[in-house]
Every structure is written in structure tokens, then in C-alpha cells.
Design a protein around this motif. Structure first.
Motif, PDB file in Angstrom:
ATOM      1  N   VAL A   1       3.653   5.601   1.990  1.00  0.00           N
ATOM      2  CA  VAL A   1       2.261   5.950   1.987  1.00  0.00           C
ATOM      3  C   VAL A   1       2.115   7.270   1.822  1.00  0.00           C
ATOM      4  CG1 VAL A   1       1.433   7.297   4.833  1.00  0.00           C
ATOM      5  CG2 VAL A   1       2.423   4.709   5.032  1.00  0.00           C
ATOM      6  N   VAL A   2       1.348   7.653   1.069  1.00  0.00           N
ATOM      7  CA  VAL A   2       0.421   8.777   0.555  1.00  0.00           C
ATOM      8  C   VAL A   2      -0.249   9.924   1.504  1.00  0.00           C
ATOM      9  CG1 VAL A   2       1.487   8.728  -1.364  1.00  0.00           C
ATOM     10  CG2 VAL A   2      -1.523   8.063  -0.580  1.00  0.00           C
ATOM     11  N   ALA A   3      -1.224   9.088   3.036  1.00  0.00           N
ATOM     12  CA  ALA A   3      -1.675  10.143   3.619  1.00  0.00           C
ATOM     13  C   ALA A   3      -2.400   9.022   4.802  1.00  0.00           C
ATOM     14  CB  ALA A   3      -3.141  10.095   3.120  1.00  0.00           C
TER      15      ALA A   3
ATOM     16  N   LYS B   1      -7.770   5.032  12.911  1.00  0.00           N
ATOM     17  CA  LYS B   1      -6.150   5.741  12.793  1.00  0.00           C
ATOM     18  C   LYS B   1      -5.856   4.782  11.993  1.00  0.00           C
ATOM     19  CE  LYS B   1      -3.436   5.198  15.862  1.00  0.00           C
ATOM     20  NZ  LYS B   1      -2.177   5.616  16.817  1.00  0.00           N
ATOM     21  N   GLU B   2      -5.907   5.104  10.068  1.00  0.00           N
ATOM     22  CA  GLU B   2      -5.099   5.448   8.671  1.00  0.00           C
ATOM     23  C   GLU B   2      -4.430   5.858   7.786  1.00  0.00           C
ATOM     24  OE1 GLU B   2      -7.737   7.205   5.625  1.00  0.00           O
ATOM     25  OE2 GLU B   2      -9.503   6.564   7.048  1.00  0.00           O
ATOM     26  N   ALA B   3      -3.661   4.972   7.367  1.00  0.00           N
ATOM     27  CA  ALA B   3      -2.933   5.509   6.303  1.00  0.00           C
ATOM     28  C   ALA B   3      -3.110   4.611   4.655  1.00  0.00           C
ATOM     29  CB  ALA B   3      -1.177   4.980   7.167  1.00  0.00           C
ATOM     30  N   MET B   4      -3.062   5.589   3.831  1.00  0.00           N
ATOM     31  CA  MET B   4      -3.394   4.976   2.545  1.00  0.00           C
ATOM     32  C   MET B   4      -2.016   4.715   2.137  1.00  0.00           C
ATOM     33  SD  MET B   4      -6.788   4.631   2.917  1.00  0.00           S
ATOM     34  CE  MET B   4      -7.434   5.367   0.326  1.00  0.00           C
ATOM     35  N   LEU B   5      -1.710   3.678   1.447  1.00  0.00           N
ATOM     36  CA  LEU B   5      -0.354   3.095   0.874  1.00  0.00           C
ATOM     37  C   LEU B   5      -0.678   2.969  -0.378  1.00  0.00           C
ATOM     38  CD1 LEU B   5      -0.332   2.176   4.006  1.00  0.00           C
ATOM     39  CD2 LEU B   5       2.232   1.314   2.664  1.00  0.00           C
ATOM     40  N   HIS B   6      -0.168   3.749  -1.382  1.00  0.00           N
ATOM     41  CA  HIS B   6       0.011   4.089  -3.024  1.00  0.00           C
ATOM     42  C   HIS B   6       0.094   2.309  -3.852  1.00  0.00           C
ATOM     43  CE1 HIS B   6       0.889   5.066  -7.351  1.00  0.00           C
ATOM     44  NE2 HIS B   6      -0.780   5.948  -7.375  1.00  0.00           N
ATOM     45  N   ILE B   7      -1.112   1.807  -4.520  1.00  0.00           N
ATOM     46  CA  ILE B   7      -0.011   0.540  -5.398  1.00  0.00           C
ATOM     47  C   ILE B   7       0.498   1.248  -6.534  1.00  0.00           C
ATOM     48  CG2 ILE B   7      -0.786  -1.187  -6.119  1.00  0.00           C
ATOM     49  CD1 ILE B   7      -2.350  -1.622  -3.123  1.00  0.00           C
TER      50      ILE B   7
ATOM     51  N   ASP C   1      -1.444   3.805 -10.335  1.00  0.00           N
ATOM     52  CA  ASP C   1      -2.197   4.853 -11.158  1.00  0.00           C
ATOM     53  C   ASP C   1      -3.366   3.921 -12.381  1.00  0.00           C
ATOM     54  OD1 ASP C   1      -2.774   6.471  -9.629  1.00  0.00           O
ATOM     55  OD2 ASP C   1      -0.691   7.106  -9.891  1.00  0.00           O
ATOM     56  N   GLY C   2      -3.978   3.973 -12.721  1.00  0.00           N
ATOM     57  CA  GLY C   2      -4.987   3.505 -13.861  1.00  0.00           C
ATOM     58  C   GLY C   2      -5.878   4.745 -14.347  1.00  0.00           C
ATOM     59  N   ASP C   3      -6.387   4.357 -15.712  1.00  0.00           N
ATOM     60  CA  ASP C   3      -7.834   4.867 -16.664  1.00  0.00           C
ATOM     61  C   ASP C   3      -9.220   5.899 -15.234  1.00  0.00           C
ATOM     62  OD1 ASP C   3      -6.278   4.528 -17.979  1.00  0.00           O
ATOM     63  OD2 ASP C   3      -6.939   2.907 -19.065  1.00  0.00           O
ATOM     64  N   GLY C   4      -9.388   5.124 -14.084  1.00  0.00           N
ATOM     65  CA  GLY C   4      -9.801   4.892 -13.942  1.00  0.00           C
ATOM     66  C   GLY C   4      -9.635   5.704 -11.879  1.00  0.00           C
ATOM     67  N   GLY C   5      -8.702   5.985 -11.945  1.00  0.00           N
ATOM     68  CA  GLY C   5      -8.026   6.839 -10.789  1.00  0.00           C
ATOM     69  C   GLY C   5      -6.731   5.679  -9.885  1.00  0.00           C
ATOM     70  N   ALA C   6      -6.528   6.257  -8.962  1.00  0.00           N
ATOM     71  CA  ALA C   6      -5.181   5.055  -8.044  1.00  0.00           C
ATOM     72  C   ALA C   6      -5.935   3.947  -7.251  1.00  0.00           C
ATOM     73  CB  ALA C   6      -4.191   5.724  -7.240  1.00  0.00           C
ATOM     74  N   SER C   7      -5.206   2.977  -7.155  1.00  0.00           N
ATOM     75  CA  SER C   7      -5.752   2.067  -6.207  1.00  0.00           C
ATOM     76  C   SER C   7      -4.520   2.370  -4.860  1.00  0.00           C
ATOM     77  CB  SER C   7      -5.669   0.604  -6.498  1.00  0.00           C
ATOM     78  OG  SER C   7      -6.445   0.435  -7.705  1.00  0.00           O
ATOM     79  N   TYR C   8      -5.589   2.043  -3.828  1.00  0.00           N
ATOM     80  CA  TYR C   8      -4.783   1.934  -2.715  1.00  0.00           C
ATOM     81  C   TYR C   8      -4.731   0.741  -1.265  1.00  0.00           C
ATOM     82  CZ  TYR C   8      -4.696   7.211  -3.452  1.00  0.00           C
ATOM     83  OH  TYR C   8      -4.364   7.910  -4.512  1.00  0.00           O
ATOM     84  N   ILE C   9      -3.808   0.432  -0.454  1.00  0.00           N
ATOM     85  CA  ILE C   9      -3.967  -0.639   0.691  1.00  0.00           C
ATOM     86  C   ILE C   9      -4.288   0.253   1.332  1.00  0.00           C
ATOM     87  CG2 ILE C   9      -2.866  -1.820   2.565  1.00  0.00           C
ATOM     88  CD1 ILE C   9      -3.701  -3.404  -0.123  1.00  0.00           C
ATOM     89  N   GLN C  10      -5.872   0.746   2.259  1.00  0.00           N
ATOM     90  CA  GLN C  10      -5.550   1.170   3.587  1.00  0.00           C
ATOM     91  C   GLN C  10      -5.407   0.511   4.976  1.00  0.00           C
ATOM     92  OE1 GLN C  10      -9.799   1.903   4.223  1.00  0.00           O
ATOM     93  NE2 GLN C  10      -9.405   4.071   4.689  1.00  0.00           N
ATOM     94  N   LEU C  11      -4.363   1.008   5.522  1.00  0.00           N
ATOM     95  CA  LEU C  11      -4.834   0.227   7.225  1.00  0.00           C
ATOM     96  C   LEU C  11      -5.178   0.740   8.406  1.00  0.00           C
ATOM     97  CD1 LEU C  11      -0.478  -0.344   6.689  1.00  0.00           C
ATOM     98  CD2 LEU C  11      -2.613  -1.740   6.234  1.00  0.00           C
ATOM     99  N   LEU C  12      -5.579  -0.087   8.598  1.00  0.00           N
ATOM    100  CA  LEU C  12      -7.018   0.353   9.850  1.00  0.00           C
ATOM    101  C   LEU C  12      -6.215   0.398  11.133  1.00  0.00           C
ATOM    102  CD1 LEU C  12      -9.812  -0.024   7.966  1.00  0.00           C
ATOM    103  CD2 LEU C  12      -8.958   2.082   8.060  1.00  0.00           C
TER     104      LEU C  12
END
Length: 140
Positions: free
Chosen positions: A30-32, A42-48, A50-61
């Protein structure tokens, strides 16, 4: 226009249980965390990754109440993929371009998103039944 898949939003009944599952099963971190009153979650962002275009995440809601969009989604469909979000360099410009192609916009202008981003949603009926979010990272 799209730089990456920013995140996949997953609706869940219990945020803490779902976080524990993703941490335990996929070694995600969890990064946020945030409560977004405007969106009713209520949400949580989980980091998957990083790539050239930026980071990718799973967002739990988790919905704040049953009468929110995510609450209604859970009542109708149960837990699972709620939306897919694509990273764009400029949400306002992307809305203008996409709207100009006849796609209905759920948001006419960008609004506050997770981790300080700017976001907007496209109408799912015009995007193959998929609720689609556009995300502009805060550093752009």
C-alpha cells in the motif's frame, strides 16, 4: 493519448481484508490511503510496477455507504473490477479530444483523484461497457 494503465479499480466490501489478501498473495505494498467523500469511498492504492509512462497500481475501493456509486455496484454485481484507469498527460485535453469523437463524458472537467491526481470518467456504454477513468499524475 494513453501513456499506461494507471490502475485497475476493484470494488470490495471490506478494504482491510482485501488489502491483506493482495499483500499476502501478490506481495503488493500500500502506497496511499484516502477517504474520498466526493466519490463516497475509502480507498487504498497498491503499487504494482514503474514503467516509462509512470507507475501502475491496484486501487481497492470500499463504499462509505450503500447509496454511493461503488455501493450500488457492489449490490448489483458483487466484488470485482469496477473500472480501468489510463494515464494521460493532460486530462482536460483528453476529455476535449474524446468528447469531440462523440464519446459521452461523465465528467465535463477534471476533478480530484487519488494521490493528488486529476481524473475524469467516460460513460461506460460508449466504451464497450467498461467504466473508464482518465488520470493525470500530479507532477504533470
Amino acid at each position: 493519448m494513453f501513456m499506461r494503465i494507471d490502475h485497475v479499480g476493484i470494488a470490495c466490501h471490506n478494504l482491510e481484508e482485501k488489502i491483506a489478501f493482495f499483500e499476502r498473495t501478490f506481495d503488493l505494498t500500500v502506497v496511499a490511503r484516502e477517504i474520498n467523500e466526493e466519490q463516497g469511498v475509502k480507498e487504498a492504492m497498491l503499487h504494482i510496477a514503474d514503467g516509462d509512462g509512470g507507475a501502475s497500481y491496484i486501487q481497492l475501493l470500499e463504499p462509505l455507504s450503500p447509496d454511493t456509486p461503488v455501493g450500488r455496484f457492489l449490490a448489483k454485481r458483487g466484488e470485482g473490477v469496477h473500472h480501468v484507469a489510463f494515464g494521460v498527460p493532460d486530462v482536460a485535453r483528453a476529455l476535449e479530444e474524446i468528447g469531440g469523437k462523440g464519446i459521452r463524458l461523465l465528467d465535463e472537467k477534471p476533478r480530484h483523484g487519488s494521490m493528488g491526481s486529476s481524473i475524469a470518467f467516460l460513460h461506460p456504454k460508449d466504451v464497450g461497457g467498461m467504466l473508464t477513468e482518465l488520470v493525470q499524475a500530479p507532477d504533470h
